[in-house]
Design an enzyme around this catalytic site. Structure first.
Site, PDB file in Angstrom:
ATOM      1  N   ASP A 127       0.836  -1.204   0.000  1.00 53.34           N
ATOM      2  CA  ASP A 127       0.000   0.000   0.000  1.00 53.34           C
ATOM      3  C   ASP A 127       0.869   1.252   0.000  1.00 53.34           C
ATOM      4  O   ASP A 127       1.481   1.582   1.019  1.00 53.34           O
ATOM      5  CB  ASP A 127      -0.887  -0.031   1.264  1.00 53.34           C
ATOM      6  CG  ASP A 127      -1.837   1.152   1.333  1.00 53.34           C
ATOM      7  OD1 ASP A 127      -2.080   1.786   0.279  1.00 53.34           O
ATOM      8  OD2 ASP A 127      -2.341   1.449   2.437  1.00 53.34           O
ATOM      9  N   SER A 177      -0.172   4.502   2.504  1.00 48.51           N
ATOM     10  CA  SER A 177      -0.014   4.555   3.952  1.00 48.51           C
ATOM     11  C   SER A 177       1.434   4.199   4.265  1.00 48.51           C
ATOM     12  O   SER A 177       2.192   3.846   3.363  1.00 48.51           O
ATOM     13  CB  SER A 177      -0.973   3.575   4.647  1.00 48.51           C
ATOM     14  OG  SER A 177      -0.617   2.237   4.354  1.00 48.51           O
ATOM     15  N   ASN A 181       2.506   2.458   7.464  1.00 53.47           N
ATOM     16  CA  ASN A 181       2.696   1.578   8.624  1.00 53.47           C
ATOM     17  C   ASN A 181       2.663   0.120   8.200  1.00 53.47           C
ATOM     18  O   ASN A 181       2.031  -0.234   7.207  1.00 53.47           O
ATOM     19  CB  ASN A 181       1.597   1.802   9.665  1.00 53.47           C
ATOM     20  CG  ASN A 181       1.768   3.108  10.401  1.00 53.47           C
ATOM     21  OD1 ASN A 181       1.390   4.168   9.897  1.00 53.47           O
ATOM     22  ND2 ASN A 181       2.359   3.050  11.582  1.00 53.47           N
ATOM     23  N   TRP A 239       1.479  -3.538   9.666  1.00 51.62           N
ATOM     24  CA  TRP A 239       0.790  -4.253  10.740  1.00 51.62           C
ATOM     25  C   TRP A 239       0.370  -5.633  10.242  1.00 51.62           C
ATOM     26  O   TRP A 239       0.223  -5.853   9.044  1.00 51.62           O
ATOM     27  CB  TRP A 239      -0.390  -3.456  11.286  1.00 51.62           C
ATOM     28  CG  TRP A 239      -1.472  -3.128  10.299  1.00 51.62           C
ATOM     29  CD1 TRP A 239      -1.642  -1.944   9.645  1.00 51.62           C
ATOM     30  CD2 TRP A 239      -2.532  -3.989   9.856  1.00 51.62           C
ATOM     31  NE1 TRP A 239      -2.726  -2.022   8.812  1.00 51.62           N
ATOM     32  CE2 TRP A 239      -3.293  -3.254   8.926  1.00 51.62           C
ATOM     33  CE3 TRP A 239      -2.898  -5.296  10.157  1.00 51.62           C
ATOM     34  CZ2 TRP A 239      -4.402  -3.800   8.286  1.00 51.62           C
ATOM     35  CZ3 TRP A 239      -4.006  -5.843   9.520  1.00 51.62           C
ATOM     36  CH2 TRP A 239      -4.748  -5.081   8.602  1.00 51.62           C
ATOM     37  N   TYR A 286     -10.458   2.676   9.879  1.00 57.73           N
ATOM     38  CA  TYR A 286     -10.794   2.415   8.485  1.00 57.73           C
ATOM     39  C   TYR A 286     -12.160   2.992   8.153  1.00 57.73           C
ATOM     40  O   TYR A 286     -13.072   2.898   8.953  1.00 57.73           O
ATOM     41  CB  TYR A 286     -10.851   0.906   8.231  1.00 57.73           C
ATOM     42  CG  TYR A 286      -9.493   0.314   8.006  1.00 57.73           C
ATOM     43  CD1 TYR A 286      -9.035   0.097   6.720  1.00 57.73           C
ATOM     44  CD2 TYR A 286      -8.675   0.013   9.069  1.00 57.73           C
ATOM     45  CE1 TYR A 286      -7.778  -0.418   6.512  1.00 57.73           C
ATOM     46  CE2 TYR A 286      -7.422  -0.507   8.871  1.00 57.73           C
ATOM     47  CZ  TYR A 286      -6.972  -0.718   7.589  1.00 57.73           C
ATOM     48  OH  TYR A 286      -5.739  -1.227   7.389  1.00 57.73           O
ATOM     49  N   ASP A 331      -1.479   5.034  -5.945  1.00 56.51           N
ATOM     50  CA  ASP A 331      -1.777   4.218  -4.783  1.00 56.51           C
ATOM     51  C   ASP A 331      -2.000   2.752  -5.104  1.00 56.51           C
ATOM     52  O   ASP A 331      -3.112   2.335  -5.429  1.00 56.51           O
ATOM     53  CB  ASP A 331      -2.984   4.792  -4.033  1.00 56.51           C
ATOM     54  CG  ASP A 331      -3.208   4.083  -2.705  1.00 56.51           C
ATOM     55  OD1 ASP A 331      -2.272   3.401  -2.229  1.00 56.51           O
ATOM     56  OD2 ASP A 331      -4.298   4.202  -2.139  1.00 56.51           O
ATOM     57  N   THR A 391      -5.122   0.684  -3.608  1.00 57.03           N
ATOM     58  CA  THR A 391      -6.443   1.065  -4.086  1.00 57.03           C
ATOM     59  C   THR A 391      -6.654   0.333  -5.402  1.00 57.03           C
ATOM     60  O   THR A 391      -5.806   0.380  -6.289  1.00 57.03           O
ATOM     61  CB  THR A 391      -6.530   2.595  -4.279  1.00 57.03           C
ATOM     62  OG1 THR A 391      -6.595   3.206  -2.998  1.00 57.03           O
ATOM     63  CG2 THR A 391      -7.764   2.999  -5.071  1.00 57.03           C
TER      64      THR A 391
END
Ligand SMILES: *[C@@H]1O[C@H](CO)[C@@H](O)[C@H](O)[C@H]1NC(C)=O
Ligand SMILES: *[C@@H]1O[C@H](CO)[C@@H](O)[C@H](O)[C@H]1NC(C)=O
Ligand SMILES: *[C@@H]1O[C@H](CO)[C@@H](O)[C@H](O)[C@H]1NC(C)=O
Ligand SMILES: *[C@@H]1O[C@H](CO)[C@@H](O)[C@H](O)[C@H]1NC(C)=O
Ligand SMILES: *[C@@H]1O[C@H](CO)[C@@H](O)[C@H](O)[C@H]1NC(C)=O
Ligand SMILES: *[C@@H]1O[C@H](CO)[C@@H](O)[C@H](O)[C@H]1NC(C)=O
Ligand SMILES: *[C@@H]1O[C@H](CO)[C@@H](O)[C@H](O)[C@H]1NC(C)=O
Length: 412
Positions: free
Chosen positions: A110, A113, A115, A117, A155, A302, A305
Site C-alpha cells: 500500500d 499509507s 505503517n 501491521w 478504516y 496508490d 487502491t
C-alpha cells in the site's frame, strides 16, 4: 477418501475492491482510511470453487526472487525483487517473514499509507476477521521484543457503517522482505477488527510504502529501515503489476533498491512529489474522451487502491458516459455492459507534459460476463487516486530521497 473433481466455471464472483489511503484530517491528526467493499449484488453469487481455486494458487506464491545483476542486466545492480501475489487484479500482496524461526505472512502492499501491521495470535477467534487467518505469534520468535504501546487505525467504509477501527499494540521483531532481513522493525499486532474487515481477504496485514511523514505514531516504515540498515543502497523502489487475474502467483514485482528496464518500454517520465506523504504530484490534465475532469489536480499513485478514484462530481458524468448499469447503487462498484466496452473512449492522463493513455480494455475489469468500471468515488475525497487499474498499465518508480515519481508504460 474419494476426491470429487468439480468443474470450474467463471461467472459472477466474489470481489473485494479496496481503497487504502491515510486521510489527513484536521491539523496534524491523521486517520487511516480504507474501504473494503463487497458489492452485495456480486457477493450473492459467490462461486466457492473459484475462491477455493484462488486460495490454492496463492499457497504457491513464492516469497522472493533474488536478482543478481549478472543474471539479468536489465535490473539495476543491488536490487532485489519481492514477487507479488494477485487476487483478481484488485489486491496485490507481498510475502514477509517475521522473526526467528521465520513466520510467513502475506501483506497487502500500500503506497497510500506508511505503517506495517499484521494480525496477532493474541487476537481471539471470537474476532471473526482473525479466525482462520495466519497470524503473527511473538511467543514463537526468539528475536521478538515487547513494546506493548497501544496502536489503532481507523478504516472507513462506503457502507452506512462509516468508519471501521482496528486496534492492537506495537511489537518489534526482524522482518524479512525479498531476502533482506530488517532488524528491530516496529510494527503493529492487530487484536481487534470488526467482523467485516478481513473476513474474505487473504492478506493478514498491510505494508505501507508511503513517506514516513504519514506513519501513524511516527513509527519508522520498513522501507526506511532497509535504507538505514544499508540493506539497499538507493532509497528507490518500483512496482510492476501483472493484470492476469487468473494467474495469482505471478502478480507482479516490488523491486527494492532500483528499477528493471525490461519491465517498461521507452523512458521513465519523472514528476516531482508535490507533498511528501502520499506519492502525490500535480497532474496537468485527465480526460475521458472529451470530458476533461482535471486541470492541475493533486493526484496520488496508490497501490492498495484497486480502482481509479475520481472526485464525486466527476464520477456522475463518467458513469453516464459509460452507461453504468447500477448508477444508483449503494456500493461504489459500478458495473458496465461488457458488449459495449469497445465503444468507450480512451482516458488520457497528462503528466509532466507527456500523455499516458489507457484503453477501455485496460480500465474496465472483466470477470467472465461481469464488467466493472475502473472508476469510483470516495466520500470527502478531492484527490485523484490512481490505483491498480493505472499501475497495471504503467510501471512506476518511487524515489524517497529525491522525492520523484517515475512512470513508463509497463511491458506485458
Ligand atoms: C504448488 O506448486 C507445486 C510445484 O510447482 C505443485 O506440485 C503443487 O501442486 C502446487 N500446489 C498447489 C496447491 O497448486
Ligand atoms: C473457521 O473455519 C472453521 C472450520 O472450517 C469453520 O467452522 C468456521 O466457521 C470458520 N470461522 C470463520 C469466522 O470463518
Ligand atoms: C508487555 O506486556 C506483557 C504482557 O502483559 C508483559 O509481560 C511485559 O512485561 C510487557 N513488556 C513491556 C516492555 O512493557
Ligand atoms: C493468465 O494466467 C493463466 C494461468 O496461469 C494462463 O493460463 C493464461 O494464459 C494467462 N492469460 C494471459 C492473457 O496471459
Ligand atoms: C470535477 O471535480 C472537480 C473537483 O471536485 C471540480 O472542481 C470540477 O468542477 C469537476 N468537473 C466537472 C466537469 O464536473
Ligand atoms: C437513479 O436515480 C436518479 C435520481 O433519483 C433517477 O432519475 C434515475 O432514474 C435512477 N436510475 C436508475 C437506473 O435507477
Ligand atoms: C448490452 O449492450 C448490448 C449491445 O448494445 C445490448 O444488446 C444489451 O441489451 C445490453 N445489456 C444490458 C444489460 O444493458
Amino acid at each position: 477418501m474419494k476426491v470429487k473433481c468439480k468443474s470450474f466455471r467463471l461467472m459472477l464472483f466474489w470481489l473485494a475492491v479496496l481503497t487504502l489511503i491515510v486521510f489527513k484530517v484536521e491539523s496534524r491528526k491523521r486517520l487511516k482510511i480504507g474501504l473494503h467493499k463487497n458489492p452485495e449484488s456480486i457477493e450473492e453469487n459467490i462461486h466457492n470453487e473459484l475462491k477455493t481455486l484462488a486460495i490454492k494458487q496463492k499457497l504457491n506464491v513464492s516469497d522472493t526472487k533474488t536478482v543478481t545483476s549478472s543474471k539479468k542486466k536489465t535490473k539495476e545492480a543491488g536490487t532485489r525483487v519481492s514477487k507479488l501475489g494477485n487476487l483478481y487484479n484488485t489486491e496485490y500482496y507481498a510475502t514477509l517473514k517475521f522473526g526467528k524461526p521465520p513466520q510467513v505472512l502475506k501483506v497487502l502492499i500500500d503506497t497510500g499509507s506508511a505503517n506495517l501491521w499484521v494480525l496477532s495470535s493474541k487476537c481471539p477467534d471470537s474476532v471473526k476477521s482473525c479466525a482462520n487467518h495466519t497470524k503473527y505469534d511473538s511467543s514463537a520468535s526468539t528475536t521478538y521484543k515487547a513494546i506493548n504501546t497501544s496502536f489503532s487505525i481507523a478504516y472507513g467504509s462506503d457502507s452506512k457503517a462509516g468508519f471501521i477501527a482496528l486496534s492492537g499494540f506495537q511489537s518489534q521483531d526482524t522482518v524479512n522482505i525479498a531476502g533482506y532481513t530488517i532488524k528491530n522493525q516496529i510494527f503493529a499486532e492487530i487484536t481487534d477488527a470488526p467482523d467485516a474487515a478481513f473476513l474474505k481477504s487473504d492478506f493478514v496485514g498491510i505494508l505501507g510504502l508511503g513517506f514516513s511523514s504519514i506513519a501513524i505514531d511516527g513509527i519508522t516504515p520498513p522501507f526506511y529501515n532497509l535504507v538505514a540498515q544499508n540493506l539497499i543502497k538507493k532509497a528507490v523502489f518500483s512496482i510492476y503489476l501483472n493484470r492476469n487475474g487468473s494467474n495469482a502467483i505471478n502478480g507482479g514485482e516490488l523491486i527494492l533498491g532500483g528499477t528493471d528496464s525490461s519491465l517498461y518500454s521507452g523512458c521513465l517520465t519523472y514528476v516531482p512529489v508535490s507533498t511528501p506523504g502520499y506519492w502525490q504530484f500535480t497532474m496537468e490534465s485527465a480526460k475521458l474522451g472529451d470530458f476533461e475532469f482535471c486541470e492541475d489536480c493533486e493526484t496520488i499513485l496508490d497501490v492498495g487502491t484497486s480502482l481509479i478514484v475520481v472526485p464525486e462530481q466527476n464520477l456522475t458524468i463518467i458513469n453516464e458516459m459509460l452507461g453504468v448499469l447500477n448508477p444508483n447503487a449503494s456500493t461504489t462498484v459500478f458495473l458496465v455492459n461488457c458488449s459495449r466496452i469497445s465503444e468507450f473512449p480512451d482516458i488520457v492522463f497528462t503528466i509532466a507534459r507527456k500523455d499516458f493513455r489507457m484503453k477501455p480494455t485496460e480500465y474496465v475489469l472483466r470477470y467472465g460476463d461481469t464488467c466493472v468500471s475502473g472508476f469510483t468515488g470516495l466520500k470527502g475525497n478531492s484527490l485523484l487516486i490512481l490505483g491498480e487499474i493505472f499501475l497495471g498499465a504503467y510501471y512506476t518508480v518511487y524515489d524517497i530521497v529525491h522525492k520523484l515519481i517515475g512512470i513508463a508504460p509497463a511491458v506485458h
